[in-house]
Design an enzyme around this catalytic site. Structure first.
Site, mmCIF file in Angstrom:
data_model
loop_
_atom_site.group_PDB
_atom_site.id
_atom_site.type_symbol
_atom_site.label_atom_id
_atom_site.label_comp_id
_atom_site.label_asym_id
_atom_site.label_seq_id
_atom_site.Cartn_x
_atom_site.Cartn_y
_atom_site.Cartn_z
ATOM 1 N N ASN A 10 1.005 -1.223 0.068
ATOM 2 C CA ASN A 10 0.099 0.357 -0.144
ATOM 3 C C ASN A 10 0.871 1.439 -0.533
ATOM 4 O O ASN A 10 1.491 1.200 0.880
ATOM 5 C CB ASN A 10 -0.932 -0.260 1.144
ATOM 6 C CG ASN A 10 -2.123 1.177 1.464
ATOM 7 O OD1 ASN A 10 -1.870 2.076 0.320
ATOM 8 N ND2 ASN A 10 -1.875 1.437 3.002
ATOM 9 N N LYS A 12 0.234 4.111 -0.332
ATOM 10 C CA LYS A 12 -0.009 5.395 0.778
ATOM 11 C C LYS A 12 -0.533 6.388 -0.734
ATOM 12 O O LYS A 12 -0.487 6.583 -1.724
ATOM 13 C CB LYS A 12 0.491 6.022 1.667
ATOM 14 C CG LYS A 12 -0.161 4.269 2.376
ATOM 15 C CD LYS A 12 0.087 4.828 4.191
ATOM 16 C CE LYS A 12 -0.288 3.429 5.134
ATOM 17 N NZ LYS A 12 0.180 3.369 6.521
ATOM 18 N N HIS A 95 -9.386 0.918 5.422
ATOM 19 C CA HIS A 95 -8.260 1.261 5.915
ATOM 20 C C HIS A 95 -9.137 2.230 6.936
ATOM 21 O O HIS A 95 -8.856 3.599 7.007
ATOM 22 C CB HIS A 95 -7.508 1.897 4.844
ATOM 23 C CG HIS A 95 -5.587 2.259 5.602
ATOM 24 N ND1 HIS A 95 -5.366 2.729 6.920
ATOM 25 C CD2 HIS A 95 -4.389 0.906 5.127
ATOM 26 C CE1 HIS A 95 -3.867 2.585 6.704
ATOM 27 N NE2 HIS A 95 -3.832 1.628 6.006
ATOM 28 N N GLU A 97 -6.598 4.729 8.415
ATOM 29 C CA GLU A 97 -6.507 6.366 8.263
ATOM 30 C C GLU A 97 -7.907 6.608 6.962
ATOM 31 O O GLU A 97 -8.099 7.727 7.483
ATOM 32 C CB GLU A 97 -5.359 6.107 7.008
ATOM 33 C CG GLU A 97 -3.964 6.445 7.346
ATOM 34 C CD GLU A 97 -3.159 5.500 7.355
ATOM 35 O OE1 GLU A 97 -2.778 5.813 5.763
ATOM 36 O OE2 GLU A 97 -2.027 5.020 7.600
ATOM 37 N N GLU A 164 -5.368 -4.882 11.137
ATOM 38 C CA GLU A 164 -4.677 -3.575 11.529
ATOM 39 C C GLU A 164 -4.598 -3.254 12.392
ATOM 40 O O GLU A 164 -5.197 -2.198 12.398
ATOM 41 C CB GLU A 164 -4.146 -2.666 9.849
ATOM 42 C CG GLU A 164 -3.795 -3.199 9.011
ATOM 43 C CD GLU A 164 -3.548 -2.676 7.966
ATOM 44 O OE1 GLU A 164 -2.046 -2.922 7.515
ATOM 45 O OE2 GLU A 164 -4.035 -1.096 7.505
ATOM 46 N N GLY A 170 2.715 1.913 11.023
ATOM 47 C CA GLY A 170 3.847 3.137 10.651
ATOM 48 C C GLY A 170 4.582 3.483 12.195
ATOM 49 O O GLY A 170 5.427 4.730 12.340
ATOM 50 N N SER A 204 3.643 -2.176 10.671
ATOM 51 C CA SER A 204 5.037 -2.115 10.897
ATOM 52 C C SER A 204 5.856 -3.606 10.522
ATOM 53 O O SER A 204 6.776 -3.536 11.464
ATOM 54 C CB SER A 204 5.827 -2.253 12.487
ATOM 55 O OG SER A 204 5.204 -0.636 12.274
HETATM 56 P P1 PGA Z 1 2.846 0.418 7.953
HETATM 57 O O1 PGA Z 1 1.687 0.489 7.462
HETATM 58 O O2 PGA Z 1 3.463 -0.982 7.347
HETATM 59 O O3 PGA Z 1 3.667 1.394 7.595
HETATM 60 O O4 PGA Z 1 3.144 0.371 9.140
HETATM 61 C C1 PGA Z 1 0.243 -0.502 7.559
HETATM 62 C C2 PGA Z 1 -1.042 -0.331 6.726
HETATM 63 O O5 PGA Z 1 -0.643 0.801 6.923
HETATM 64 O O6 PGA Z 1 -1.155 -0.664 5.998
#
Ligand code: PGA
Length: 241
Positions: A10, A12, A95, A97, A164, A170, A204
């Site tokens: 992803n 983003k 997601h 976010e 998640e 992140g 992560s």
């Molecule tokens: P990350 O993000 O691997 O940077 O922690 C995962 C995600 O948001 O799908």
């Protein structure tokens, strides 16, 4: 039933066209022409679908979002038909976010899932608790509530769930294999009649922690943010030699 492991990068809101071209070339070189036992998916921004599309069919495209309506006067939205038309196969729905920064709640997410099904797009539906919910002992209850959004989703259709936990995204602090095992078990118990269910973990993930999270946890692959921006790390996480 899809049994192969699934790895989704992803991007983003990152990378531009020259990066996308370099990424696709590097990923193509890394994969080569031999048999590929895993399924790879890249989720770039809408503007880069054409730069990331793999004409050799070694990976497929995901969208990071989809409109909750089918068509019409919805300035700025991208519909499920447009995604299908652009060669997209998967759509990330819900997601954290989107839930947190764009206030997407269960009713709108249910409509997005329905739009995906109408156009034959495969949803990657994201669930996961926040740090505060985890501390309050509410992790399972949050997953139960978020999975309830799938009430009208056809049980016979293939489904990808992405567990998640928000506190792991992140932050460099991935969930433990035990956390993943507990979440997968709960999710499977919530959806006992789903014949074609794959559960990804996201948060992560790196080449260093991928294999332990995949071992005996029920996790069928990963949704990868930061480490998915580099084709070498993405391939390493997916176990592509
Ligand atoms: P990350 O993000 O691997 O940077 O922690 C995962 C995600 O948001 O799908």
């Amino acid at each position: 039933m899809s049994s192969s492991r699934l790895f989704v990068a992803n991007w983003k809101m990152n990378l531009l066209r020259p990066d996308a071209q370099r990424y696709s070339e590097a990923l193509g070189r890394r994969i080569g022409n031999g048999p590929l036992e895993v399924e790879l998916v890249v989720a770039p921004s809408f503007t880069l679908f054409d730069a990331v599309r793999d004409r050799a069919g070694r990976w497929s495209l995901a969208a990071q979002d989809v409109a909750s309506e089918s068509e019409g006067a919805y300035t700025g939205e991208v519909s499920a038909s447009m995604l299908a038309d652009a060669g997209c196969r998967y759509v990330i729905v819900g997601h954290s976010e989107r839930r947190r920064l764009f206030a997407e709640g269960d009713p709108v997410l249910a409509r997005k899932l329905a739009r995906c099904r109408e156009k034959g797009l495969l949803p990657i539906y994201c669930v996961g608790e926040t740090e505060a919910e985890r501390t309050a002992g509410l992790s399972a209850a949050v997953l139960t509530r978020q999975v309830a959004t799938l009430a009208d989703d056809p049980e016979e259709a293939p489904l990808v769930l992405a567990y998640e936990p928000v506190w792991a995204i992140g932050t460099g602090k991935a969930a433990t294999p035990e956390d993943c095992r507990t979440a997968c078990l709960h999710l499977k118990q919530l959806l006992p009649r789903r014949a074609d269910l794959r559960i990804l973990y996201g948060g992560s993930v790196t080449p260093g922690n991928a294999s332990e999270i995949l071992t005996d946890t029920g996790v069928d692959g990963f949704l990868i943010g930061g480490a998915g921006l580099d084709p070498g790390s993405f391939a390493a996480i997916a176990g592509v030699p």
